[in-house]
Design a protein around this motif. Structure first.
Motif: not given
Length: 361
Positions: A338-361
């Motif tokens: 994946c490219e883009g998105g919110l990315g990790p936290n400033w300390d490199g830890s996984e960022r708590e976030k929701t993911k919604t697929i809005i298009a698929a091919q």
């Protein structure tokens, strides 16, 4: 000094409090529930006992309770802004801003230290630009119609209309909320909807997998969670399509009911005089039905593309403060890059976030 502002206020309203009984019968079930709540709020305000107890109202107003209260209710609930403490305030001139569904509307607002309303441009605007703000969640066209009396045809999504008889804490943790359980106009379904259908299926068939679903969700273990979705996809997709088909059948009934009295005829005197709000309700029903039909087309067995089999997806990632788009591609080993998105936290830890697929091919 307020005459010109008062004189500019609408004389006719199209929201739930102004609808006829026949209009209410032409609403789908959840929308009807919202509309009935709005009408009941207005009726409680109009009770003779509550109005007569207000000492500063004139006798002319007290003996025309219904007309006065309906007008006051419409003004307050269609033109006020909500403050952080939940209060409602009417700000003359600021109530002229229209509603916008975009992520970044032209107008942002705040209150200064003494409570004055301050509106400012969200970004550099050219002269003559439209000025809009968000009245409410732009992904809930039914609420906008019930409260404010208009249909926002730019709404990117609508609530999926799933109403479980009992909502427990697990379901809330999975994201059961009207602003998260969404069907998108593209036909995509929010992850929270899939999670709820899976949870409901497992509650009747496999308690061990249900507990594994909750554990993986709370621990952010997306691989285990995805594996459970893959394992039970046939059942959850069938339940989803059954829900969609049931809603389409229900909304087709009210669409047909409105059409039997000529709602589509722009020259109908009966519609104009007796039910002038019905064409707007009809457009709302067609708008919501189209979104549900798009979901059905995407996830039916004969659909050309199913996101579970996709090799490229566009994902919207959101945390509590912001959202960002990520483009993801599956490599030859089946791994997602994946490219883009919110990315990790400033300390490199996984960022708590929701993911919604809005298009698929």
């Amino acid at each position: 000094p307020w005459f010109h502002w008062l004189n500019s206020l609408p004389r006719i309203y199209t929201n739930a409090a102004s609808m006829t009984d026949f209009c209410m019968q032409c609403l789908p079930p959840l929308m009807r529930k919202l509309a009935e709540e709005e009408r009941e709020n207005q009726r409680r305000l109009s009770s003779t006992e509550s109005i007569m107890s207000i000492p500063f109202l004139s006798d002319d107003i007290k003996y025309h309770t219904m007309d006065f209260c309906k007008w006051a209710y419409q003004i307050v609930y269609t033109r006020s802004v909500e403050t952080e403490d939940g209060d409602l305030k009417i700000v003359p001139m600021a109530d002229y801003f229209n509603h916008g569904s975009q992520d970044y509307t032209e107008v942002a607002a705040s209150y200064d230290n003494v409570g004055n309303y301050v509106a400012y441009a969200s970004y550099d605007l050219a002269a003559g630009s439209v000025l809009r703000t968000q009245y409410a969640d732009p992904r809930n066209p039914s609420h906008l119609l019930a409260r404010y009396g208009f249909l926002d045809e730019e709404c990117p999504a609508t609530y999926c209309k799933l109403l479980p008889p009992i909502v427990n804490q697990d379901m809330i943790d999975l994201g059961y909320a009207h602003d998260r359980m969404l069907f998108y106009r593209t036909g995509e379904v929010a992850d929270e909807v899939w999670d709820l259908f899976l949870y409901q299926h497992l509650s009747m068939t496999n308690i061990d997998d249900q507990q594994a679903l909750m554990q993986s969700h709370r621990q952010g273990d997306y691989e285990t969670k995805l594996a459970l979705h893959e394992k039970h996809y046939a059942a959850t997709s069938s339940a989803l399509l059954g829900h969609v088909d049931g809603f389409i059948r229900d909304i087709d009934k009210v669409i047909k009911k409105a059409e039997t009295i000529g709602v589509s005829d722009p020259n109908s005197i009966y519609i104009k005089c007796e039910h002038p709000r019905l064409p707007l309700i009809h457009r709302h029903n067609l708008f919501v039905r189209e979104t549900f039909q798009n979901v059905r087309s995407r996830y039916s067995e004969d659909a050309d593309v199913n996101w579970r089999d996709a090799t490229r997806v566009t994902v919207q990632e959101c945390d509590d403060t912001e959202c960002a788009i990520a483009e993801c591609v599956m490599d030859f080993q089946g791994n997602w890059l994946c490219e883009g998105g919110l990315g990790p936290n400033w300390d490199g830890s996984e960022r708590e976030k929701t993911k919604t697929i809005i298009a698929a091919q």
